[in-house]
Scaffold this active site. Structure first.
Site, PDB file in Angstrom:
ATOM      1  N   ASN A 113      45.038  38.566  75.579  1.00 19.82           N
ATOM      2  CA  ASN A 113      44.158  38.819  74.436  1.00 19.82           C
ATOM      3  C   ASN A 113      45.038  39.056  73.209  1.00 19.82           C
ATOM      4  O   ASN A 113      45.811  40.014  73.168  1.00 19.82           O
ATOM      5  CB  ASN A 113      43.286  40.043  74.734  1.00 19.82           C
ATOM      6  CG  ASN A 113      42.346  40.377  73.598  1.00 19.82           C
ATOM      7  OD1 ASN A 113      42.399  39.769  72.520  1.00 19.82           O
ATOM      8  ND2 ASN A 113      41.483  41.353  73.832  1.00 19.82           N
ATOM      9  N   SER A 166      41.826  28.855  57.164  1.00 23.02           N
ATOM     10  CA  SER A 166      40.545  28.142  57.086  1.00 23.02           C
ATOM     11  C   SER A 166      40.167  27.942  55.627  1.00 23.02           C
ATOM     12  O   SER A 166      40.595  28.714  54.752  1.00 23.02           O
ATOM     13  CB  SER A 166      39.460  28.989  57.760  1.00 23.02           C
ATOM     14  OG  SER A 166      38.186  28.430  57.537  1.00 23.02           O
ATOM     15  N   TYR A 218      34.426  36.743  58.895  1.00 18.53           N
ATOM     16  CA  TYR A 218      35.318  35.611  59.179  1.00 18.53           C
ATOM     17  C   TYR A 218      36.076  35.216  57.907  1.00 18.53           C
ATOM     18  O   TYR A 218      37.295  34.995  57.944  1.00 18.53           O
ATOM     19  CB  TYR A 218      34.491  34.434  59.713  1.00 18.53           C
ATOM     20  CG  TYR A 218      35.323  33.219  60.084  1.00 18.53           C
ATOM     21  CD1 TYR A 218      36.032  33.172  61.276  1.00 18.53           C
ATOM     22  CD2 TYR A 218      35.388  32.103  59.238  1.00 18.53           C
ATOM     23  CE1 TYR A 218      36.783  32.059  61.622  1.00 18.53           C
ATOM     24  CE2 TYR A 218      36.137  30.991  59.580  1.00 18.53           C
ATOM     25  CZ  TYR A 218      36.838  30.965  60.771  1.00 18.53           C
ATOM     26  OH  TYR A 218      37.592  29.864  61.098  1.00 18.53           O
ATOM     27  N   SER A 221      38.705  37.709  57.207  1.00 15.91           N
ATOM     28  CA  SER A 221      39.814  37.610  58.178  1.00 15.91           C
ATOM     29  C   SER A 221      40.743  36.456  57.834  1.00 15.91           C
ATOM     30  O   SER A 221      41.957  36.538  58.023  1.00 15.91           O
ATOM     31  CB  SER A 221      39.269  37.450  59.607  1.00 15.91           C
ATOM     32  OG  SER A 221      38.805  36.124  59.845  1.00 15.91           O
ATOM     33  N   LYS A 222      40.179  35.369  57.303  1.00 17.06           N
ATOM     34  CA  LYS A 222      41.006  34.193  57.003  1.00 17.06           C
ATOM     35  C   LYS A 222      41.713  34.346  55.655  1.00 17.06           C
ATOM     36  O   LYS A 222      42.818  33.835  55.468  1.00 17.06           O
ATOM     37  CB  LYS A 222      40.153  32.922  57.048  1.00 17.06           C
ATOM     38  CG  LYS A 222      39.704  32.561  58.462  1.00 17.06           C
ATOM     39  CD  LYS A 222      40.891  32.324  59.389  1.00 17.06           C
ATOM     40  CE  LYS A 222      40.486  31.867  60.779  1.00 17.06           C
ATOM     41  NZ  LYS A 222      41.632  31.570  61.651  1.00 17.06           N
ATOM     42  N   ILE A 231      35.710  21.160  61.533  1.00 15.82           N
ATOM     43  CA  ILE A 231      36.400  20.464  62.622  1.00 15.82           C
ATOM     44  C   ILE A 231      35.527  20.524  63.877  1.00 15.82           C
ATOM     45  O   ILE A 231      34.963  21.593  64.203  1.00 15.82           O
ATOM     46  CB  ILE A 231      37.781  21.130  62.911  1.00 15.82           C
ATOM     47  CG1 ILE A 231      38.579  21.377  61.605  1.00 15.82           C
ATOM     48  CG2 ILE A 231      38.588  20.295  63.901  1.00 15.82           C
ATOM     49  CD1 ILE A 231      38.956  20.158  60.801  1.00 15.82           C
TER      50      ILE A 231
HETATM   51  N1  LIG Z   1      36.526  24.394  64.015  1.00 17.36           N
HETATM   52  C1  LIG Z   1      36.566  24.570  62.710  1.00 17.36           C
HETATM   53  O1  LIG Z   1      35.766  23.986  61.959  1.00 17.36           O
HETATM   54  C2  LIG Z   1      37.611  25.464  62.084  1.00 17.36           C
HETATM   55  C3  LIG Z   1      37.708  25.474  60.693  1.00 17.36           C
HETATM   56  C4  LIG Z   1      38.649  26.279  60.090  1.00 17.36           C
HETATM   57  C5  LIG Z   1      39.481  27.059  60.872  1.00 17.36           C
HETATM   58  N2  LIG Z   1      39.356  27.050  62.215  1.00 17.36           N
HETATM   59  C6  LIG Z   1      40.275  27.911  62.979  1.00 17.36           C
HETATM   60  O2  LIG Z   1      40.966  27.135  63.919  1.00 17.36           O
HETATM   61  C7  LIG Z   1      41.383  27.961  64.988  1.00 17.36           C
HETATM   62  C8  LIG Z   1      41.044  27.273  66.303  1.00 17.36           C
HETATM   63  O3  LIG Z   1      39.645  27.208  66.425  1.00 17.36           O
HETATM   64  P1  LIG Z   1      38.894  26.000  67.158  1.00 17.36           P
HETATM   65  O4  LIG Z   1      38.048  25.372  66.138  1.00 17.36           O
HETATM   66  O5  LIG Z   1      39.858  25.171  67.928  1.00 17.36           O
HETATM   67  O6  LIG Z   1      37.902  26.828  68.083  1.00 17.36           O
HETATM   68  P2  LIG Z   1      37.884  27.018  69.650  1.00 17.36           P
HETATM   69  O7  LIG Z   1      36.849  28.052  69.888  1.00 17.36           O
HETATM   70  O8  LIG Z   1      37.770  25.710  70.339  1.00 17.36           O
HETATM   71  O9  LIG Z   1      39.341  27.609  69.984  1.00 17.36           O
HETATM   72  C9  LIG Z   1      39.709  28.942  69.775  1.00 17.36           C
HETATM   73  C10 LIG Z   1      40.515  29.397  70.983  1.00 17.36           C
HETATM   74  O10 LIG Z   1      40.970  30.732  70.759  1.00 17.36           O
HETATM   75  C11 LIG Z   1      40.831  31.435  71.991  1.00 17.36           C
HETATM   76  N3  LIG Z   1      40.700  32.868  71.759  1.00 17.36           N
HETATM   77  C12 LIG Z   1      39.604  33.525  71.290  1.00 17.36           C
HETATM   78  N4  LIG Z   1      39.845  34.839  71.272  1.00 17.36           N
HETATM   79  C13 LIG Z   1      41.111  35.016  71.707  1.00 17.36           C
HETATM   80  C14 LIG Z   1      41.910  36.154  71.921  1.00 17.36           C
HETATM   81  N5  LIG Z   1      41.445  37.391  71.668  1.00 17.36           N
HETATM   82  N6  LIG Z   1      43.170  35.984  72.388  1.00 17.36           N
HETATM   83  C15 LIG Z   1      43.630  34.744  72.660  1.00 17.36           C
HETATM   84  N7  LIG Z   1      42.909  33.622  72.494  1.00 17.36           N
HETATM   85  C16 LIG Z   1      41.661  33.765  72.034  1.00 17.36           C
HETATM   86  C17 LIG Z   1      39.558  30.869  72.607  1.00 17.36           C
HETATM   87  O11 LIG Z   1      39.490  31.136  74.000  1.00 17.36           O
HETATM   88  C18 LIG Z   1      39.669  29.401  72.261  1.00 17.36           C
HETATM   89  O12 LIG Z   1      40.306  28.670  73.300  1.00 17.36           O
HETATM   90  C19 LIG Z   1      40.701  29.316  64.784  1.00 17.36           C
HETATM   91  O13 LIG Z   1      41.617  30.230  64.226  1.00 17.36           O
HETATM   92  C20 LIG Z   1      39.605  28.991  63.807  1.00 17.36           C
HETATM   93  O14 LIG Z   1      39.236  30.122  63.036  1.00 17.36           O
HETATM   94  C21 LIG Z   1      38.452  26.265  62.843  1.00 17.36           C
END
Ligand SMILES: NC(=O)c1ccc[n+]([C@@H]2O[C@H](COP(=O)([O-])OP(=O)(O)OC[C@H]3O[C@@H](n4cnc5c(N)ncnc54)[C@H](O)[C@@H]3O)[C@@H](O)[C@H]2O)c1
Length: 251
Positions: free
Chosen positions: A56, A142, A155, A158-159, A188
């Site tokens: 975690n 983000s 969120y 946080s970003k 994404i």
């Molecule tokens: N998908 C989007 O549109 C988008 C846009 C901007 C930023 N992001 C950022 O991209 C990053 C990846 O997100 P994603 O879109 O691949 O989503 P996702 O949910 O597919 O992947 C996030 C991963 O983080 C893991 N995770 C969650 N809590 C955790 C913890 N406490 N410790 C360790 N791992 C943990 C989850 O199990 C998951 O595998 C994130 O930081 C997200 O905020 C995503």
């Protein structure tokens, strides 16, 4: 000697695409996610040289275990990619947002990213330089770092914090031969956006994204790789926006 990369959030959309990219480029990878080892094993079964650590990010002992595993297994860390992150469990108006939700999101996205970066930075500082560089750190922030969404304020906060983590460490580590940059993804297609797929399908169809499509995890992984490959070795403290042009102000 193979380079070594720690990638968090490795089971998720952007994290997994990043593991695939670094694996293809010949890195040894320490992949971390909160998902348990058995479930993660299937994901990485066909990849050579991936060591999986379940943990975690919000937990100090788990962060230390991740870094110790990388050092004990490979002896150094060339790249840290901070991908792990969460959205609020419930989208609630900023007037209704709870402290519990704030702590949950900030604890992972901001505190976890900050203190993992601190741990890895202290390891990188001790290392010998390779081609003038001790290491590369890339954060996944983000577009929400600078775009208001009132139904997930924690969120966005946080970003915005993650973006300041990028700047602070870039500043502090520039004299150590370590660059720190970030990507700011737009919309994404991953597990995180699955629940709001229809909303974004409609917005994209309506012209929100100039390039006219969802971003793919690979779009992010490619940008992350560029920032940690040495190709942009004179760049630090910067954001690469990966959003299909969504941030362009248009009339
Ligand atoms: N998908 C989007 O549109 C988008 C846009 C901007 C930023 N992001 C950022 O991209 C990053 C990846 O997100 P994603 O879109 O691949 O989503 P996702 O949910 O597919 O992947 C996030 C991963 O983080 C893991 N995770 C969650 N809590 C955790 C913890 N406490 N410790 C360790 N791992 C943990 C989850 O199990 C998951 O595998 C994130 O930081 C997200 O905020 C995503």
């Amino acid at each position: 000697m193979k380079k070594v990369a720690i990638i968090t959030g490795a089971v998720g959309g952007i994290g997994y695409a990043t593991v695939e990219k670094f694996n293809k480029e010949g890195y040894s990878i320490v992949a971390m996610d909160i998902v348990d080892k058995e479930r993660a094993a299937e994901k990485f079964a066909n990849m050579a040289d991936v060591t999986y650590v379940s943990g975690n990010l919000a937990n100090g002992a788990d962060r230390l275990n991740l870094v110790n595993t990388a050092i004990n297994t490979y002896g150094r860390i060339d790249v840290l990619v901070n991908v792990a992150g969460v959205a609020p469990r419930v989208r609630a108006d900023i007037l209704e947002m709870t402290e519990e939700s704030y702590d949950f999101v900030m604890g992972i996205n901001t505190k976890g990213t900050l203190f993992l970066t601190q741990l890895v930075a202290n390891e990188m500082i001790k290392q010998e330089k390779v081609n003038g560089i001790k290491g590369y750190i890339v954060n996944v922030s983000s577009c929400s770092a600078y775009t208001s969404s009132t139904s997930r304020g924690e969120y966005c906060i946080s970003k915005a914090g993650a973006t300041m983590i990028t700047k602070l460490f870039a500043d502090r580590l520039s004299s150590e031969g370590i660059t720190v940059n970030e990507i700011c993804p737009g919309i994404i297609a991953t597990g995180m956006t699955e629940k709001v797929k229809e909303k974004y399908d409609n917005l994209i169809a309506g012209g929100l994204v100039p390039l006219g499509r969802w971003g793919l995890p690979e779009d992010c992984a490619n940008a992350i790789y560029v920032l940690s490959s040495g190709a942009l070795g004179y760049t630090t403290g910067q954001s690469i926006i990966v959003d299909g042009g969504m941030h362009i102000q248009r009339l």
